[in-house]
Scaffold this active site. Structure first.
Site, PDB file in Angstrom:
ATOM      1  N   CYS A  13       0.868  -1.181   0.000  1.00  0.00           N
ATOM      2  CA  CYS A  13       0.000   0.000   0.000  1.00  0.00           C
ATOM      3  C   CYS A  13       0.903   1.229   0.000  1.00  0.00           C
ATOM      4  O   CYS A  13       1.989   1.197  -0.570  1.00  0.00           O
ATOM      5  CB  CYS A  13      -0.958  -0.021   1.195  1.00  0.00           C
ATOM      6  SG  CYS A  13      -0.144   0.018   2.792  1.00  0.00           S
TER       7      CYS A  13
ATOM      8  N   ARG B  29      -2.139  -0.485   5.587  1.00  0.00           N
ATOM      9  CA  ARG B  29      -3.284  -1.179   4.980  1.00  0.00           C
ATOM     10  C   ARG B  29      -2.901  -2.565   4.465  1.00  0.00           C
ATOM     11  O   ARG B  29      -3.680  -3.512   4.580  1.00  0.00           O
ATOM     12  CB  ARG B  29      -3.884  -0.339   3.844  1.00  0.00           C
ATOM     13  CG  ARG B  29      -4.625   0.883   4.358  1.00  0.00           C
ATOM     14  CD  ARG B  29      -5.098   1.773   3.231  1.00  0.00           C
ATOM     15  NE  ARG B  29      -3.959   2.528   2.709  1.00  0.00           N
ATOM     16  CZ  ARG B  29      -4.023   3.362   1.674  1.00  0.00           C
ATOM     17  NH1 ARG B  29      -5.165   3.552   1.055  1.00  0.00           N
ATOM     18  NH2 ARG B  29      -2.962   4.012   1.268  1.00  0.00           N
TER      19      ARG B  29
END
Length: 105
Positions: A66, A71
């Protein structure tokens, strides 16, 4: 077994070179601004459901990234919880591109 703290770009590139699926878990807008070659974009909140829907094998090697690694860490945990055994959190896009450009690599 994957851990949220993986985030070693060199290990990630080795896995990609060996044929791992490259998964960008950022938003479609972030993905459109630039991504790794051959990356598939599935936002992190949808990863486990999308893998199940697409019938991706539980032992398929997958490298996730990410912007910062946060994330992709969440997505890696979700995949591991769903039974995927080869998920690797590669961390942030910028770190991956810098290592890829490095002449020492």
């Amino acid at each position: 077994m994957a851990h949220a703290t993986d985030q070693d770009p060199k290990v990630a590139w080795d896995k990609i070179a060996a044929g791992a699926m490259v998964l960008d878990v950022r938003t479609p807008a972030e993905f459109a601004q630039g991504h790794l070659a051959n990356a598939v974009n599935i936002p992190f909140e949808q990863v486990a459901q999308e893998f199940a829907k697409r019938g991706i094998a539980k032992d398929a090697p997958v490298v996730l990234y990410c912007r910062s690694g946060n994330r992709s860490g969440k997505a890696t945990k979700a995949l591991v919880a769903a039974g995927y055994t080869q998920a690797y959190n590669a961390g942030g896009y910028q770190a991956l591109t810098e290592v890829q450009k490095s002449p020492a690599n």
